[in-house]
Write a protein that holds these residues in place. Structure first.
Motif, PDB file in Angstrom:
ATOM      1  N   ILE A  50       0.676  -1.012  -0.077  1.00  0.00           N
ATOM      2  CA  ILE A  50      -0.013  -0.271   0.017  1.00  0.00           C
ATOM      3  C   ILE A  50       0.994   0.826  -0.144  1.00  0.00           C
ATOM      4  O   ILE A  50       0.607   2.099  -0.587  1.00  0.00           O
ATOM      5  N   ARG A  51       2.468   1.703  -0.107  1.00  0.00           N
ATOM      6  CA  ARG A  51       3.174   2.229   0.269  1.00  0.00           C
ATOM      7  C   ARG A  51       3.584   2.878  -1.333  1.00  0.00           C
ATOM      8  O   ARG A  51       3.197   3.972  -1.856  1.00  0.00           O
ATOM      9  N   SER A  52       2.854   2.082  -2.349  1.00  0.00           N
ATOM     10  CA  SER A  52       2.796   2.594  -3.657  1.00  0.00           C
ATOM     11  C   SER A  52       1.657   2.341  -4.485  1.00  0.00           C
ATOM     12  O   SER A  52       0.652   2.180  -4.074  1.00  0.00           O
ATOM     13  N   ASP A  53       1.453   3.129  -5.400  1.00  0.00           N
ATOM     14  CA  ASP A  53      -0.003   4.150  -6.259  1.00  0.00           C
ATOM     15  C   ASP A  53       0.102   1.892  -7.065  1.00  0.00           C
ATOM     16  O   ASP A  53      -1.360   1.834  -6.836  1.00  0.00           O
ATOM     17  N   GLU A  54       0.283   1.546  -7.196  1.00  0.00           N
ATOM     18  CA  GLU A  54       0.648   0.760  -7.839  1.00  0.00           C
ATOM     19  C   GLU A  54       0.144  -0.571  -7.210  1.00  0.00           C
ATOM     20  O   GLU A  54      -0.207  -2.118  -7.267  1.00  0.00           O
ATOM     21  N   GLY A  55       0.771  -1.082  -6.081  1.00  0.00           N
ATOM     22  CA  GLY A  55       0.688  -1.858  -4.845  1.00  0.00           C
ATOM     23  C   GLY A  55      -0.926  -1.416  -4.558  1.00  0.00           C
ATOM     24  O   GLY A  55      -1.715  -2.569  -4.441  1.00  0.00           O
ATOM     25  N   ALA A  56      -1.674  -0.465  -3.953  1.00  0.00           N
ATOM     26  CA  ALA A  56      -2.408   0.032  -3.369  1.00  0.00           C
ATOM     27  C   ALA A  56      -3.536  -0.676  -4.580  1.00  0.00           C
ATOM     28  O   ALA A  56      -4.036  -1.361  -3.793  1.00  0.00           O
ATOM     29  N   ARG A  57      -3.326  -0.070  -5.580  1.00  0.00           N
ATOM     30  CA  ARG A  57      -4.463  -0.362  -6.643  1.00  0.00           C
ATOM     31  C   ARG A  57      -4.518  -2.227  -6.953  1.00  0.00           C
ATOM     32  O   ARG A  57      -5.515  -2.861  -7.245  1.00  0.00           O
ATOM     33  N   ALA A  58      -3.399  -2.878  -6.622  1.00  0.00           N
ATOM     34  CA  ALA A  58      -3.314  -4.824  -6.581  1.00  0.00           C
ATOM     35  C   ALA A  58      -4.313  -4.956  -5.525  1.00  0.00           C
ATOM     36  O   ALA A  58      -4.740  -5.511  -5.449  1.00  0.00           O
ATOM     37  N   VAL A  59      -4.262  -3.960  -4.382  1.00  0.00           N
ATOM     38  CA  VAL A  59      -4.721  -4.513  -3.146  1.00  0.00           C
ATOM     39  C   VAL A  59      -6.061  -4.128  -3.613  1.00  0.00           C
ATOM     40  O   VAL A  59      -7.214  -5.253  -2.733  1.00  0.00           O
ATOM     41  N   LEU A  60      -6.956  -3.008  -3.835  1.00  0.00           N
ATOM     42  CA  LEU A  60      -8.063  -2.286  -3.963  1.00  0.00           C
ATOM     43  C   LEU A  60      -8.496  -3.335  -5.060  1.00  0.00           C
ATOM     44  O   LEU A  60      -9.782  -3.654  -4.407  1.00  0.00           O
ATOM     45  N   LEU A  61      -8.335  -3.592  -5.933  1.00  0.00           N
ATOM     46  CA  LEU A  61      -8.064  -4.667  -7.241  1.00  0.00           C
ATOM     47  C   LEU A  61      -8.485  -6.151  -6.202  1.00  0.00           C
ATOM     48  O   LEU A  61      -9.822  -6.563  -7.051  1.00  0.00           O
ATOM     49  N   ALA A  62      -7.932  -6.635  -5.567  1.00  0.00           N
ATOM     50  CA  ALA A  62      -8.419  -7.629  -4.597  1.00  0.00           C
ATOM     51  C   ALA A  62      -9.131  -8.240  -3.600  1.00  0.00           C
ATOM     52  O   ALA A  62      -9.985  -9.154  -3.203  1.00  0.00           O
ATOM     53  N   LEU A  63      -9.637  -7.360  -2.906  1.00  0.00           N
ATOM     54  CA  LEU A  63     -10.554  -7.162  -1.926  1.00  0.00           C
ATOM     55  C   LEU A  63     -11.411  -7.273  -2.163  1.00  0.00           C
ATOM     56  O   LEU A  63     -11.976  -8.184  -1.471  1.00  0.00           O
ATOM     57  N   PRO A  64     -12.847  -6.789  -2.908  1.00  0.00           N
ATOM     58  CA  PRO A  64     -13.921  -7.441  -3.505  1.00  0.00           C
ATOM     59  C   PRO A  64     -13.820  -9.475  -3.396  1.00  0.00           C
ATOM     60  O   PRO A  64     -14.375  -9.891  -3.200  1.00  0.00           O
ATOM     61  N   GLU A  65     -12.233  -9.733  -4.039  1.00  0.00           N
ATOM     62  CA  GLU A  65     -12.667 -10.808  -3.996  1.00  0.00           C
ATOM     63  C   GLU A  65     -12.268 -11.766  -2.632  1.00  0.00           C
ATOM     64  O   GLU A  65     -12.584 -12.575  -2.111  1.00  0.00           O
ATOM     65  N   VAL A  66     -11.246 -11.260  -1.529  1.00  0.00           N
ATOM     66  CA  VAL A  66     -11.526 -11.375  -0.090  1.00  0.00           C
ATOM     67  C   VAL A  66     -12.197 -11.259   0.715  1.00  0.00           C
ATOM     68  O   VAL A  66     -13.156 -11.979   0.770  1.00  0.00           O
TER      69      VAL A  66
END
Length: 153
Positions: free
Chosen positions: A64-80
Motif C-alpha cells: 500500500i506504500r506504492s500506487d501500483e501496490g495499493a491498486r492491486a490490493v484494492l482490486l483484490a479486496l472484493p475477491e477476499v
C-alpha cells in the motif's frame, strides 16, 4: 485442512499419546466441557505461523506504500471480502488502512482481536449500506434534543 480433536480428559489421562499426536499433526484441538477449547501445537509450528503472519503484514504494508501496490490490493479486496463492494471508495481506502494496521498488530504485538474487530465492524457497515431502508433509518437527522452528557460506563 483437518485438525485432530481430543478431549481434555483424554489429554490428562493419555498425555504421552496426545503429545505424540501433536508432534505428528503439529496442531491438535482440545475440547473442554467447562471452559473454552484449547489448541496444542508444536513450538516449530507456532513459530512458522508467526512468521507467516509477519510476512503477510509486511507484504501488505509494503504494497500500500506504492500506487501500483495499493491498486492491486484494492482490486483484490472484493475477491477476499465480497461485501466490500457496498463501501464507498473512501470507505474502502479506510478499510484497507485499518486492515493493514490490524494485520501488523497481529504480527508485531501478537494482538489478533484487532484484526477480527476491523473485519466485523467493516462487514457490519457494508451490511447496513447494502440495505437502503436500514441506511435511511440510521442516517436520518436526529431531533434537536440534547439529553446531556453520556456517563462513562
Amino acid at each position: 485442512m483437518s485438525i485432530l480433536t481430543v478431549s481434555f480428559s483424554d489429554l490428562s489421562k493419555n498425555s504421552k499419546r496426545v503429545a505424540d499426536t501433536v508432534e505428528r499433526a503439529q496442531r491438535v484441538h482440545v475440547t473442554r466441557r467447562d471452559g473454552e477449547d484449547l489448541y496444542l501445537t508444536t513450538a516449530r509450528h507456532d513459530q512458522q505461523r508467526e512468521e507467516t503472519a509477519d510476512v503477510t503484514a509486511r507484504l501488505f504494508a509494503a504494497l500500500i506504500r506504492s500506487d501500483e501496490g495499493a491498486r492491486a490490493v484494492l482490486l483484490a479486496l472484493p475477491e477476499v471480502f465480497p461485501w466490500s463492494r457496498h463501501l464507498s471508495a473512501e470507505e474502502v481506502r479506510e478499510f484497507v488502512v485499518d486492515l493493514v494496521n490490524a494485520t501488523r498488530d497481529a504480527a508485531e504485538l501478537d494482538v489478533h482481536s484487532n484484526l477480527h474487530r476491523v473485519i466485523v465492524e467493516w462487514r457490519a457497515t457494508a451490511r447496513i449500506l447494502a440495505d437502503p431502508d436500514l441506511t435511511a433509518q440510521l442516517t436520518r437527522a436526529l431531533p434537536d434534543e440534547d439529553h446531556g452528557e453520556v456517563p462513562a460506563p
